[in-house]
Design a protein around this motif. Sequence first.
Motif, PDB file in Angstrom:
ATOM      1  N   ASN A 131       0.693  -1.859   0.052  1.00  0.00           N
ATOM      2  CA  ASN A 131       0.095   0.134   0.084  1.00  0.00           C
ATOM      3  C   ASN A 131       0.714   1.735   0.020  1.00  0.00           C
ATOM      4  O   ASN A 131       0.824   2.539   0.613  1.00  0.00           O
ATOM      5  N   GLU A 133       2.063   3.146  -1.564  1.00  0.00           N
ATOM      6  CA  GLU A 133       1.671   3.755  -2.634  1.00  0.00           C
ATOM      7  C   GLU A 133       0.113   5.007  -1.914  1.00  0.00           C
ATOM      8  O   GLU A 133       0.239   6.124  -2.919  1.00  0.00           O
ATOM      9  N   HIS A 134      -0.252   4.897  -0.997  1.00  0.00           N
ATOM     10  CA  HIS A 134      -1.011   5.395  -0.633  1.00  0.00           C
ATOM     11  C   HIS A 134      -1.225   6.073   0.876  1.00  0.00           C
ATOM     12  O   HIS A 134      -1.174   6.609   1.274  1.00  0.00           O
ATOM     13  N   MET A 135       0.336   6.192   0.705  1.00  0.00           N
ATOM     14  CA  MET A 135       1.346   6.496   2.125  1.00  0.00           C
ATOM     15  C   MET A 135       2.209   7.894   1.708  1.00  0.00           C
ATOM     16  O   MET A 135       2.478   8.220   0.456  1.00  0.00           O
ATOM     17  N   VAL A 136       2.962   8.108   2.712  1.00  0.00           N
ATOM     18  CA  VAL A 136       3.410   9.563   2.603  1.00  0.00           C
ATOM     19  C   VAL A 136       4.735   8.917   2.399  1.00  0.00           C
ATOM     20  O   VAL A 136       5.609   8.304   3.331  1.00  0.00           O
ATOM     21  N   MET A 137       5.771   9.074   0.775  1.00  0.00           N
ATOM     22  CA  MET A 137       7.305   8.402   0.747  1.00  0.00           C
ATOM     23  C   MET A 137       8.382   9.195   1.249  1.00  0.00           C
ATOM     24  O   MET A 137       8.120  10.156   1.179  1.00  0.00           O
TER      25      MET A 137
END
Lengths: 343, 343, 343, 343
Positions: A131, A133-137
């Motif tokens: 997941n 890409e749903h988080m702050v990279m």
Amino acid sequence: MDRPSFESDYTKGTHPLILEALQKANLVHSAGYGLDEFSEAAREKIRIACDAPDADVFFLAGGTQSNAVMIDALLKSWQGVVAASSGHINTHEAGAVEFCGHKVLTLPEHFGKIYADELETFIRDFFADENFEHMVMPGAVYISQPTEYGTLYSLDELTAISEVCREAGIPLYMDGARLAYALACPANDVTLPDIAALCDAFYIGGTKCGALFGEAVVIPQHGLVPHLLTQVKQHGALLAKGFIAGIQFDTLFTDDLYLKLGQTAMNAADRIRAALIRKGYELAFGSPTNQIFVVLEKAQADRLSEKAALGFWENLDDGRVIMRIATSWATTDEEVEYLISIL
Amino acid sequence: MDRPSFESDYTKGTHPLILEALQKANLVHSAGYGLDEFSEAAREKIRIACDAPDADVFFLAGGTQSNAVMIDALLKSWQGVVAASSGHINTHEAGAVEFCGHKVLTLPEHFGKIYADELETFIRDFFADENFEHMVMPGAVYISQPTEYGTLYSLDELTAISEVCREAGIPLYMDGARLAYALACPANDVTLPDIAALCDAFYIGGTKCGALFGEAVVIPQHGLVPHLLTQVKQHGALLAKGFIAGIQFDTLFTDDLYLKLGQTAMNAADRIRAALIRKGYELAFGSPTNQIFVVLEKAQADRLSEKAALGFWENLDDGRVIMRIATSWATTDEEVEYLISIL
Amino acid sequence: MDRPSFESDYTKGTHPLILEALQKANLVHSAGYGLDEFSEAAREKIRIACDAPDADVFFLAGGTQSNAVMIDALLKSWQGVVAASSGHINTHEAGAVEFCGHKVLTLPEHFGKIYADELETFIRDFFADENFEHMVMPGAVYISQPTEYGTLYSLDELTAISEVCREAGIPLYMDGARLAYALACPANDVTLPDIAALCDAFYIGGTKCGALFGEAVVIPQHGLVPHLLTQVKQHGALLAKGFIAGIQFDTLFTDDLYLKLGQTAMNAADRIRAALIRKGYELAFGSPTNQIFVVLEKAQADRLSEKAALGFWENLDDGRVIMRIATSWATTDEEVEYLISIL
Amino acid sequence: MDRPSFESDYTKGTHPLILEALQKANLVHSAGYGLDEFSEAAREKIRIACDAPDADVFFLAGGTQSNAVMIDALLKSWQGVVAASSGHINTHEAGAVEFCGHKVLTLPEHFGKIYADELETFIRDFFADENFEHMVMPGAVYISQPTEYGTLYSLDELTAISEVCREAGIPLYMDGARLAYALACPANDVTLPDIAALCDAFYIGGTKCGALFGEAVVIPQHGLVPHLLTQVKQHGALLAKGFIAGIQFDTLFTDDLYLKLGQTAMNAADRIRAALIRKGYELAFGSPTNQIFVVLEKAQADRLSEKAALGFWENLDDGRVIMRIATSWATTDEEVEYLISIL
């Protein structure tokens, strides 16, 4: 002696040589926005001191500003910056990084430091998460030298962190608000050229290290940050009279003044630290730089504070307090002797 | 004489009295973040000069920064700021207002000024539009004194604009980057107490008016902007050594230095203006303050520029150019005489 | 007949074929976030319709959202977007672009359009300005097809704008909120493949063209915008049930439904336009698409509005008004005949 | 039976009654932007269900969007939002809150919940810190019901948190993405009127609870958030065809459909939970709502996943995994029986 202050390292004006340089250049016409000869001279001296001949060097007014501008410049719009939970950007900058739209991603702090292996695990696990890409990279890593706790990264530690960052393609940024005190610390083995070789951007602190104000942002790889002047202006951080900062850093990097300033503070700190230990005081933790954290009974703290201004740090659960004693480029022998005498 | 500079009013250091004050206070311990005695003294003198005894006064490092911080502080998150299309915030601040999430809503400029009736019509039409909730609502009005073109709002004009704003419940903000030159201008009839009575926030410019750096933001109504220190810090604009700005403004507002500095510039400008007219030069428009805009043949401009640095302003369609001659607190009689001699 | 509505093209639900497709797919399990088969099928059909086999295609919920997300994704943090002063992003999107930190840089509008030569001059002059680094740099160009005024860019005009953009290295973005009506317009010579060849990003509008909601963002060059899913989510714009949008666009791009929907609206508009001209009405300007702007006496407008809902557009100085008549995919023959009968 | 999906509660379309309502209203003309009769009817039914007759109700497209818009609307520009470290806004919304300029201030999570006493201590200590003005002030509190872990706040717990917030003057916001499943849960004692009485804003989730898309934001105190339509539009979140959401919520709040939908999911979940326990499976923690977290050997997980789609949740250190089984409004008896049969 009048109650001297050990509250912080930014309570006095500036080193006399800087005032002298300002006086001397005062009625010379200089170009604006850092395009003047003093700034150019300062930049060149900093490049030499850092052994970074191609470095971009930019002068800003303060530390929070430098952090916010540079972190915003290093990150893509959807990325965040990794920092120790105790990092200044995470705790005491009023959300300046978030104001620019970026999250601070925290790692555990170890007396103010992050560990390379924990950073590596964090980055690996992050991108292994289906997941992610749903988080702050994570898009940059923030450290400070010395840290919030006055502790130092060793060259080995800094090298390890830098390697993790480079392996991951994530720039490493160092906050050097008190860098003079790190560089002058006997326990330190990290030089300016080391920092320039291992970090992608950092700033050499002036405000807390003898300047009236100002920080020198250094980007060892020329052009890494495009249109930095515009980005600085967009943040409201461009100094019209950039030469005022330039003159100060030109002075700080002439005849090793920056290091000498640091040594003054370190000599004072080491004498005080030794006296505290000799007299049986408990130090909260082993900070080798210009900040000393001493555990005191409340009454003891009150008594000392009547005679010398100390910085309050933290209440302990057992009723005792941690007080901070900070020396600086401007700490005098008299002040040190007086403080030792009242311990 | 070496080629003197009339390029701008921020090419020299600071008034000698300010350097002297910095020297004198240099090794005094001061509290950080503007909580020191110099800043407090400066604030009190500014309150008196503005006849605004309850005013909140805050010292920031530069003009773009002051504009961005204050406009962001005055606006609700969904509002924009009204400005002349030529307003500095709309043209030359790299989008610092938009960086804070706000649109600049432009009105026609009349030699840098907005007109009260056009502002009134804009606001009335805006809220009469049935779709106004889909648009950026005006939440503050930005003007500058003097304007980008060196022109001045008269007291009548400023009063009319202020009345429109108050009728609409929209705060009025004045950018006073060059306010000393407005206040000292013979053509001016707007005093600091007028500004404090008619504006909801403004700044008294230091950077272009004799300080090393610094602007004094004044909010006549105490508490109008809550938690300003936090908002300033969030913008990366809080000076750790606020006392360095405090000392400067304390000096500027002692014995009317701020006005006297302005007069030096105005005397110089008026002599140059008179000489230009006498010698048949064409002025681009009637700016009465420290900036003179003169229309020159290209060859003429080149010839003059060899002998004195002028500011380039604009290319005209007929091949001629407008050059800007700016005097300042630091312009000397010799420089004026030399410039006149080469005209 | 009950008072029919010509107020806008988004007053009815959705094309019956879309409802049917939703019904059919209703209890099928689909993956979230647009990773489902319907979305993939829709993407593939759109790639074919655009002759852009590598295009990235993303479904968003609305037009303002698509504009804000894509403009923010195309710009660097310090850049702004160029648009006609009448552009939707500049006037009726509540500052959504500025909310993302970017300035809208306006060009003159010519019935809603920008001109390639004026764009070229703007960009050239901008970067020729010695102060351009203090200003907001153009980083993308926004146009819409049809424009706010229902007008169309011709293929020549679009090609010229595209060439200016590519010469300058600035991406071109097209807002296609009503693209179906442009594509179906007899006067139009710009196809979807043309748009995909000439623009760097655009969206194919669904909300105003027969869908319940939804816009298909197309980026012809795969990978031009990195991590778009993350950027979309950061803007709060990622649809958990992306398949609901996917099903709709799959239907719209099956058997040319999107074009057919547009033709329904165009046939209706052309019949109304012809009737208006035949009956001597004055058209405000020549918009060939589904929006007709007619100049009416106030009394005339009131009388017509009693019988059919029209859109108010603008008050003229002479007391007359411009009313908008919008047809849509859902306009029926009966509605058209009724409207013509009451003219 | 074809491999059924228990991966999440947003894999199917919408409740048949909603499709029917959309069908019925499909060719009715409706006003845009939520000003239509369906939306007004839905708002009124929600006000009644919440026993909040003055509530402002607004329909948005998704959960991350609702959180970002409302948290931004509740906070002052310099404030942050308090949340559990596991809160969706802190972990899986790609930094949407930070994109609006705000920090997420984290508290420890206890199976997804925050504790009132820890919140109280955090707020008290925060404002007791002499440096609090240099830090991000808590300006709203975020909770979700059910939480990320499917757990529920009891009425006592919610009341205690609400009291802490009101004492501190800090609004309480509840994310109700899966609220139907909380309301229908036998273990739940918190009603919609309780939520409306104890929270300052919340949303009733549609996307995961039977709608095609959509969330109903409820602000019990009318006018608490000024110009919400404009703020929604600024975030790119205003639905042109708001009536599509209105029709859905009108249906969901007719004849208690929203509760009935929840009960379908709860019955399914309770049967599965009982079967798991009966068959000796280990539950990771006691989540009473529609999400079940079961600890499996890797091989077991693989075997089950071949026959039914489960959600991956977490790898445990001992090599086992936690899988999530989510039921929904659309889970059928056949699916439940099949799943139980393969356990």
